[in-house]
Write a protein that holds these residues in place. Structure first.
Motif, PDB file in Angstrom:
ATOM      1  N   ASN A 170      44.300  42.903  38.185  1.00  0.00           N
ATOM      2  CA  ASN A 170      43.513  42.157  37.320  1.00  0.00           C
ATOM      3  C   ASN A 170      43.929  41.844  36.047  1.00  0.00           C
ATOM      4  O   ASN A 170      43.805  40.820  35.372  1.00  0.00           O
ATOM      5  CB  ASN A 170      42.056  42.438  37.350  1.00  0.00           C
ATOM      6  N   ARG A 208      38.192  36.104  31.656  1.00  0.00           N
ATOM      7  CA  ARG A 208      38.448  36.332  33.149  1.00  0.00           C
ATOM      8  C   ARG A 208      37.096  36.764  33.965  1.00  0.00           C
ATOM      9  O   ARG A 208      37.024  36.345  35.215  1.00  0.00           O
ATOM     10  CB  ARG A 208      39.542  37.629  33.295  1.00  0.00           C
ATOM     11  N   ASP A 240      35.889  34.905  37.250  1.00  0.00           N
ATOM     12  CA  ASP A 240      35.436  35.765  38.342  1.00  0.00           C
ATOM     13  C   ASP A 240      34.009  35.350  38.975  1.00  0.00           C
ATOM     14  O   ASP A 240      33.983  35.400  40.165  1.00  0.00           O
ATOM     15  CB  ASP A 240      35.708  37.209  38.237  1.00  0.00           C
ATOM     16  N   GLU A 256      42.365  34.383  39.400  1.00  0.00           N
ATOM     17  CA  GLU A 256      41.807  35.209  40.648  1.00  0.00           C
ATOM     18  C   GLU A 256      42.911  35.315  41.836  1.00  0.00           C
ATOM     19  O   GLU A 256      43.214  36.352  42.494  1.00  0.00           O
ATOM     20  CB  GLU A 256      40.614  34.439  41.191  1.00  0.00           C
ATOM     21  N   ARG A 306      44.798  38.407  43.474  1.00  0.00           N
ATOM     22  CA  ARG A 306      44.632  39.095  44.873  1.00  0.00           C
ATOM     23  C   ARG A 306      45.953  39.300  45.748  1.00  0.00           C
ATOM     24  O   ARG A 306      46.107  39.980  46.254  1.00  0.00           O
ATOM     25  CB  ARG A 306      43.635  38.016  45.530  1.00  0.00           C
ATOM     26  N   SER A 353      36.518  41.451  48.040  1.00  0.00           N
ATOM     27  CA  SER A 353      35.781  40.860  47.063  1.00  0.00           C
ATOM     28  C   SER A 353      34.645  39.670  47.775  1.00  0.00           C
ATOM     29  O   SER A 353      35.045  39.224  48.876  1.00  0.00           O
ATOM     30  CB  SER A 353      36.858  39.762  46.190  1.00  0.00           C
TER      31      SER A 353
END
Length: 407
Positions: A148, A170, A174, A250, A254, A391
């Motif tokens: 992240n 961030r 998110d 994001e 990931r 997530s």
């Protein structure tokens, strides 16, 4: 139900074939469902949520290239399309040409190959700093400790956001994507970019120009859709910044998470990368194919269009299952095998055509540098598979937590 939708529902038989983007059980491993959709219901209709879906590689390519029929102007997310709300100008992901091409051209000045490559030393320094904090730590959550943080710092650098404020930026990005498990996104609150929290940075940069994206956008002149040469309005700049901040944080985080888990699941591939780091770009491409962060792209159907003998009526929502296209056996050999030597030049993770992701080269660079540096420090690691958590979003698929133990 209209006759065309009844026909589509019949085309989706057998009834046991079901895909629902909000079903968390399906999200855990959607690939068996995709396989059945490609074979049994290549044009799928979900009567419960009233949308269509395409799952085959060739069908998805046709749709991605036909922006007039499959429009982005209502948004690329199913909930936004169904809500029918107004999209702010300058929201690249939610525009069609000619406005899209004009606005994209402004950002393209920032994401040139030369400029992206010039960021490598700074990205490497950020990775090194993050990894230095893990020295001597036997176990940690890969997502919060590393995956992240890297894109957060890179996007913060590009936007000229002070490092002390980057975590809050961030967190907001998110939060905009997060949903209650099994439930749809609350469009009125979360789907459309809300940029007020960037206003102070824009105002400060107006008085203190620098070598960053904000300054570039403040100075950029362009010819708008009315033929007027001008600079961007303050609101347009705020929208641009919000889109870049959300998309850049994001998806790249990931991607790093999938690399971390796949290389633990396949230690022989990881050993190859340690022995030969030049294979890392290939491993990144295969990860983008094998476990893409975004599984579906939504489009609004502007005119009747036929697929597999069934007419999809104008006004429908269409989901393009790019993750399914990435594993279509008619296009890929052994698609369910994670092969870091595979030629993957035609994956659809970043889209195709008009809306091909502008940040693709930056995401690849961040992933390459991050994994290079991580493998130097930690050539082996184990994942606590029982403690993994996906997530909770309907738009991005990746790890919320990825606990690992390093040697």
């Amino acid at each position: 139900m209209p006759e065309t939708q009844v026909a589509a529902a019949e085309a989706s038989s057998p009834e046991s074939v079901r895909w629902d983007p909000w079903d968390r059980d399906i999200a855990r491993d959607p690939y068996p469902v995709y396989r059945r959709l490609r074979a049994e219901a290549p044009l799928y209709y979900n009567a419960e949520h009233d949308f269509y879906a395409l799952s085959r590689y060739d069908d998805i390519d046709r749709a991605l290239l036909d922006w007039r029929t499959f429009s982005s102007s209502r948004g690329p997310i199913l909930e936004i399309i169904k809500a029918g709300i107004e999209i702010p100008p300058g929201t690249l992901l939610m525009e069609d040409p000619p406005a899209h091409d004009i606005h994209r051209g402004l950002l393209a000045r920032v994401f040139t190959p030369r400029r992206v490559l010039s960021l490598e030393p700074q990205i490497r320094e950020m990775c090194t700093r993050s990894l230095d904090r893990l020295a001597g730590v036997g176990s940690f959550d890969f997502m919060t400790a590393f995956a992240n943080e890297v894109p957060m710092r890179v996007i913060g650098m590009l936007l000229g956001i002070p490092e002390a404020d980057q975590q809050s930026v961030r967190d907001r990005a998110d939060e905009n994507l997060r949903t209650v498990p099994g439930e749809q996104m609350a469009v009125s609150d979360k789907a459309i970019p809300h940029a007020d929290h960037f206003a102070e940075y824009i105002d400060w940069r107006t008085e203190h120009p620098s070598d960053d994206l904000m300054t570039e956008l403040l100075r950029a002149e362009f010819e708008d859709t009315e033929g007027v040469t001008r600079t961007l309005t303050r609101q347009e700049i705020l929208t641009y910044i919000t889109v870049v901040a959300g998309a850049g944080n994001e998806t790249t985080a990931r991607l790093l998470g999938w690399l971390g888990s796949l290389l633990a699941r396949y230690p022989d591939r990881r050993a190859e990368l340690v022995a030969n780091p030049q294979l890392i770009p290939k491993a990144i491409e295969e990860t983008l194919r094998f476990e893409p962060t975004g599984h579906a792209i939504a489009r609004y159907v502007t005119t009747d269009v036929e697929y597999h003998g069934t007419v999809v009526p104008a006004g429908s929502a269409m989901m393009l299952l790019v993750a399914s296209a990435n594993r279509d056996s008619d296009h890929w050999t052994d698609p369910d095998i994670y092969d870091i030597h595979r030629k993957t030049g035609t994956l659809r993770t970043f889209g195709l055509g008009t809306h091909f992701c502008l940040g693709a080269s930056l995401a690849r660079l961040e992933a390459r540098v991050a994994i290079e540096e991580f493998l130097k420090r930690f050539p082996t690691w184990d994942v606590d598979w029982d403690a993994l958590a996906l997530s909770s979003t309907s738009t991005v698929r990746g790890w919320e937590t990825l606990p690992m133990t390093v040697a």
